[in-house]
Design a protein around this motif. Structure first.
Motif, short mmCIF file in Angstrom:
data_model
loop_
_atom_site.label_atom_id
_atom_site.label_comp_id
_atom_site.label_asym_id
_atom_site.label_seq_id
_atom_site.Cartn_x
_atom_site.Cartn_y
_atom_site.Cartn_z
N ILE A 38 0.83 -1.21 0.00
CA ILE A 38 0.00 0.00 0.00
C ILE A 38 0.87 1.26 0.00
O ILE A 38 0.63 2.20 -0.75
CB ILE A 38 -0.95 -0.02 1.22
CG1 ILE A 38 -1.97 -1.15 1.07
CG2 ILE A 38 -1.66 1.31 1.37
CD1 ILE A 38 -2.85 -1.34 2.28
N VAL A 39 1.91 1.24 0.86
CA VAL A 39 2.80 2.42 0.92
C VAL A 39 3.51 2.61 -0.42
O VAL A 39 3.63 3.73 -0.93
CB VAL A 39 3.81 2.24 2.06
CG1 VAL A 39 4.87 3.33 2.01
CG2 VAL A 39 3.10 2.29 3.41
N TYR A 40 3.97 1.49 -1.01
CA TYR A 40 4.68 1.59 -2.29
C TYR A 40 3.79 2.18 -3.38
O TYR A 40 4.19 3.12 -4.08
CB TYR A 40 5.16 0.19 -2.69
CG TYR A 40 5.77 0.14 -4.07
CD1 TYR A 40 7.06 0.58 -4.31
CD2 TYR A 40 5.03 -0.35 -5.15
CE1 TYR A 40 7.62 0.53 -5.58
CE2 TYR A 40 5.57 -0.40 -6.42
CZ TYR A 40 6.87 0.04 -6.63
OH TYR A 40 7.40 0.01 -7.88
N VAL A 41 2.59 1.62 -3.49
CA VAL A 41 1.68 2.11 -4.55
C VAL A 41 1.31 3.57 -4.30
O VAL A 41 1.34 4.40 -5.22
CB VAL A 41 0.43 1.23 -4.61
CG1 VAL A 41 -0.60 1.82 -5.56
CG2 VAL A 41 0.79 -0.19 -5.06
N ASN A 42 0.97 3.90 -3.04
CA ASN A 42 0.56 5.27 -2.75
C ASN A 42 1.70 6.26 -2.95
O ASN A 42 1.49 7.35 -3.51
CB ASN A 42 0.04 5.37 -1.31
CG ASN A 42 -1.32 4.70 -1.15
OD1 ASN A 42 -2.02 4.49 -2.13
ND2 ASN A 42 -1.69 4.38 0.07
N MET A 43 2.90 5.90 -2.50
CA MET A 43 4.03 6.81 -2.68
C MET A 43 4.39 6.96 -4.15
O MET A 43 4.73 8.06 -4.60
CB MET A 43 5.23 6.30 -1.88
CG MET A 43 5.08 6.42 -0.37
SD MET A 43 6.59 6.02 0.52
CE MET A 43 7.66 7.36 -0.04
N LEU A 287 12.23 9.67 -12.81
CA LEU A 287 11.37 10.24 -11.79
C LEU A 287 11.33 9.37 -10.54
O LEU A 287 11.30 9.87 -9.41
CB LEU A 287 9.95 10.39 -12.35
CG LEU A 287 8.88 10.96 -11.41
CD1 LEU A 287 9.22 12.39 -11.02
CD2 LEU A 287 7.51 10.90 -12.05
N LEU A 288 11.38 8.05 -10.76
CA LEU A 288 11.25 7.12 -9.64
C LEU A 288 12.57 6.55 -9.16
O LEU A 288 12.59 5.58 -8.40
CB LEU A 288 10.33 5.96 -10.04
CG LEU A 288 8.91 6.35 -10.46
CD1 LEU A 288 8.14 5.12 -10.93
CD2 LEU A 288 8.17 7.04 -9.31
N LYS A 293 15.21 3.55 -4.60
CA LYS A 293 16.09 3.36 -3.45
C LYS A 293 15.26 3.21 -2.17
O LYS A 293 15.56 2.37 -1.31
CB LYS A 293 17.04 4.55 -3.32
CG LYS A 293 17.97 4.72 -4.52
CD LYS A 293 18.85 5.96 -4.34
CE LYS A 293 19.77 6.15 -5.55
NZ LYS A 293 20.59 7.39 -5.42
N MET A 294 14.19 4.02 -2.06
CA MET A 294 13.33 3.92 -0.89
C MET A 294 12.63 2.56 -0.85
O MET A 294 12.46 1.97 0.22
CB MET A 294 12.30 5.05 -0.90
CG MET A 294 11.40 5.10 0.33
SD MET A 294 10.22 6.45 0.25
CE MET A 294 11.35 7.84 0.26
N ARG A 295 12.22 2.08 -2.02
CA ARG A 295 11.57 0.77 -2.08
C ARG A 295 12.51 -0.33 -1.61
O ARG A 295 12.12 -1.22 -0.83
CB ARG A 295 11.12 0.50 -3.51
CG ARG A 295 10.43 -0.84 -3.71
CD ARG A 295 10.33 -1.18 -5.17
NE ARG A 295 11.66 -1.30 -5.78
CZ ARG A 295 11.87 -1.37 -7.08
NH1 ARG A 295 10.86 -1.32 -7.93
NH2 ARG A 295 13.10 -1.47 -7.55
N ASN A 296 13.76 -0.27 -2.05
CA ASN A 296 14.73 -1.27 -1.61
C ASN A 296 14.97 -1.17 -0.11
O ASN A 296 15.11 -2.19 0.59
CB ASN A 296 16.05 -1.08 -2.36
CG ASN A 296 15.89 -1.32 -3.86
OD1 ASN A 296 14.98 -2.04 -4.28
ND2 ASN A 296 16.76 -0.72 -4.66
N LEU A 297 14.99 0.08 0.40
CA LEU A 297 15.15 0.26 1.84
C LEU A 297 13.96 -0.32 2.60
O LEU A 297 14.13 -0.96 3.65
CB LEU A 297 15.33 1.75 2.16
CG LEU A 297 15.47 2.11 3.64
CD1 LEU A 297 16.72 1.44 4.21
CD2 LEU A 297 15.54 3.63 3.82
N MET A 298 12.75 -0.09 2.07
CA MET A 298 11.55 -0.64 2.71
C MET A 298 11.61 -2.17 2.71
O MET A 298 11.21 -2.81 3.70
CB MET A 298 10.30 -0.16 1.98
CG MET A 298 10.00 1.31 2.16
SD MET A 298 8.65 1.88 1.11
CE MET A 298 7.33 0.82 1.66
#
Length: 601
Positions: A38-43, A287-288, A293-298
């Motif tokens: 959910i966080v990934y899709v929303n962000m 753009l992403l 990087k944030m996704r990998n961190l998550m």
């Protein structure tokens, strides 16, 4: 599929600790995956939405800024084309170049044009070009009468009735805004203002990412502005941008599309003032890139959290199930037949503690029951011996009664003979017949035997009458000794106290598929509280004590019927003091021996 069903499916032989651990793990994993997704899709959508909003706002602001400059230029052009003394008269003047009058006109119009563009750094040049070859300008670059033969002049003459915007083919340093100069409804020249291209570059310098691109195209699909890119960059070809502009057809929209194998967000805006279309291309991967990087961190954090939860779950489940393992060990002792075992006390007050206390109570009760069984077995052996000794008693009693009957007959004592015979029949019914069910005819025979004995107790006559609605009802099966307590109650409590005698009516009939038996006497009747005692609804009645043979009263008959067949079957009593008492039995109509036996079971 439910979580418990999933656990049973994948691990039917797991211990409780293993199932709890798997349940915790699955719930945690599902929660982490759901929340992360959910966080990934929303962000991701939020980043795209913010980028589109930022680019859209920047394009709108750039368009508005450019419109402000163009409106200012349009006002300057209006001032020029409406100035008759300085502009129109100079263009119409017959003076030639390199003359005094020409120098005077040149000086006057130069001062006029310079005053218009002073303090306007976004204007590089303003020029007045007459169709008669006169050219006046302020600013740069240099301009002479050769401009009359250029495509720009031709474009201005064709489209400059109000204002025309011209971008030279291939040139990226200026935009010319022109307007016709008319006198007496005839075109005599053109005023042209060149817009500084550096201001356009600053105005449209919108780049949400390093490799974002922005293109401004005029109505002829000419490039008014385009982002400068490196030759080695993967920017789309200009022909592709033109086709993309034609696809939008001058509309404002936001779409995601693939261009040369790369995914872009394309933002389009149409300028109402100029008719130019602005296209902003934002590469999705650029753009992403920070979001990746944030996704990998998550993902890394989720793995760490999952491992921590697994370790914590293992520790918690071990603590939770330690008492279960202790209880299991005690149960295994009991399973092997050891009722005396080392007790590990469980002091918790949760369900395991309660189960432990129940188990200990059960073991103690099991000990008590086993001791009771041992005592019962001992008593059973003693009872078997007693029963063996008592087997001869009924035969001895029957032989004795037959002897008394025979002696009474020899001595011509008919009353003793009658009583002895009736007593023999009653004893046969009580001791000799072990069946729980009898026919109505057999029950009536036992009743008459009882009455033949009981009538000698009283000095008044007692008459017993029967009223059978259908002879077939005599073959219906009823509970053993069901009528005798009713007749006994009628004689003892109804007719017996009376000094005038009385009668008892036994009525057998069928109603609504049920067998009904009524025993009515004309004795002294009963009061309401006596009726309650009769059926045990008040204080316990005295019928059981009065029954000399069966040991059962009316209440016992009622309870036997209710216990076997339930409501609404049973016994009901009605009475009027001084008039009568009527007791009614409702019983299922049973004619088949097999069925009755089954129901009795």
């Amino acid at each position: 599929m439910k979580l418990s069903s999933l656990i049973r499916l994948i691990s039917p032989q797991l211990s409780i600790q293993g199932k709890i651990l798997i349940a915790f793990s699955l719930v945690t994993l599902l929660s982490i995956v759901t929340i992360t997704g959910i966080v990934y899709v929303n962000m991701r959508e939020m980043i795209k939405r913010n980028a589109v909003t930022s680019v859209t706002d920047s394009i709108r602001q750039a368009d508005e800024s450019l419109n402000i400059m163009l409106e200012e230029i349009d006002r300057l052009n209006t001032v020029v084309v409406t100035n008759r003394n300085t502009v129109i008269n100079t263009l119409l003047s017959p003076s030639e170049e390199i003359s005094f009058e020409w120098f005077q006109e040149q000086k006057r119009i130069d001062e006029f044009l310079s005053g218009l563009i002073d303090y306007k750094p976004y204007i590089t040049r303003i020029a007045v070009v007459g169709l008669n070859g006169k050219v006046f300008f302020t600013g740069g670059p240099w301009l002479d009468r050769t401009v009359l033969e250029t495509p720009m002049m031709d474009y201005m003459l064709r489209n400059g009735s109000r204002h025309a915007y011209f971008k030279p083919e291939g040139a990226m340093d200026a935009i010319t805004v022109g307007r016709e100069i008319r006198f007496n409804r005839e075109t005599i020249g053109v005023v042209m203002v060149d817009l500084n291209y550096e201001f356009i570059k600053k105005t449209y310098g919108v780049k949400p990412t390093e490799d974002s691109m922005l293109y401004v195209l005029d109505e002829q699909n000419g490039f008014v502005y385009r982002t400068e890119t490196e030759p080695s960059s993967s920017a789309p070809a200009l022909e592709t941008i033109v086709k993309l502009n034609e696809r939008f057809a001058g509309s404002a929209d936001v779409v995601e599309t693939d261009i040369d194998g790369r995914k872009y967000i394309v933002v389009s805006r149409l300028s109402v003032s100029t008719g130019w279309t602005t296209l902003a291309l934002i590469p999705m991967d650029s753009l992403l890139i920070d979001f990746t990087k944030m996704r990998n961190l998550m993902a890394e954090v989720s793995v760490i959290v999952f491992i921590v939860v697994l370790i914590g779950s293992h520790m918690v489940t071990t603590r939770m199930t330690i008492n279960i393992r202790r209880l299991k060990a005690m149960m295994m002792f009991v399973k092997d037949g050891n009722l005396t075992f080392p007790k590990t006390e469980i002091k918790t007050k949760d369900e395991i503690g309660q189960l432990y206390r129940v188990f200990i109570s059960m073991v103690e009760e099991l000990k008590r029951l086993m001791e009771g069984i041992r005592i019962s077995e001992k008593k059973k052996r003693e009872a078997e011996l007693t029963a063996l000794q008592a087997q001869v008693r009924p035969h001895f009693l029957y032989n004795s009664l037959n002897t008394i009957k025979y002696l009474a007959k020899l001595n011509r004592v008919p009353n003793i003979e009658e009583v002895s015979g009736s007593l023999i029949e009653l004893m046969r019914s009580v001791l000799g017949n072990s069946n729980e069910f009898l026919t109505v005819r057999e029950e009536l025979d036992y009743v008459f035997s009882y009455v033949s004995i009981e009538k000698y107790k009283y000095m008044v006559p007692i008459e017993v009458h029967t009223q059978i609605e259908d002879e077939a009802l005599l073959h219906c099966r009823v509970l053993k000794l069901m009528m005798q307590p009713l007749v006994e109650n009628a004689i003892i409590h109804g007719i017996g106290p009376s000094e005038n005698g009385g009668y008892v009516l036994i009525r057998v009939y069928e109603e609504n598929g049920e067998l009904r038996i009524e025993v009515t006497d004309n004795g002294k009747g009963m009061k309401p509280h006596q009726l309650e005692q009769l059926l045990g609804e008040g204080e316990a009645g005295k019928e059981e004590e009065s029954s000399r043979f069966s040991g059962m009263g009316i209440r016992s008959v009622h309870e036997r019927i209710i216990r076997m067949y339930g409501e609404p079957y049973g016994v009901k009593a009605y009475s009027e003091p001084g008039l009568y008492t009527k007791v009614e039995i409702r019983f299922p109509k049973l004619t088949d021996t097999d069925n009755s036996d089954k129901k009795a079971v």
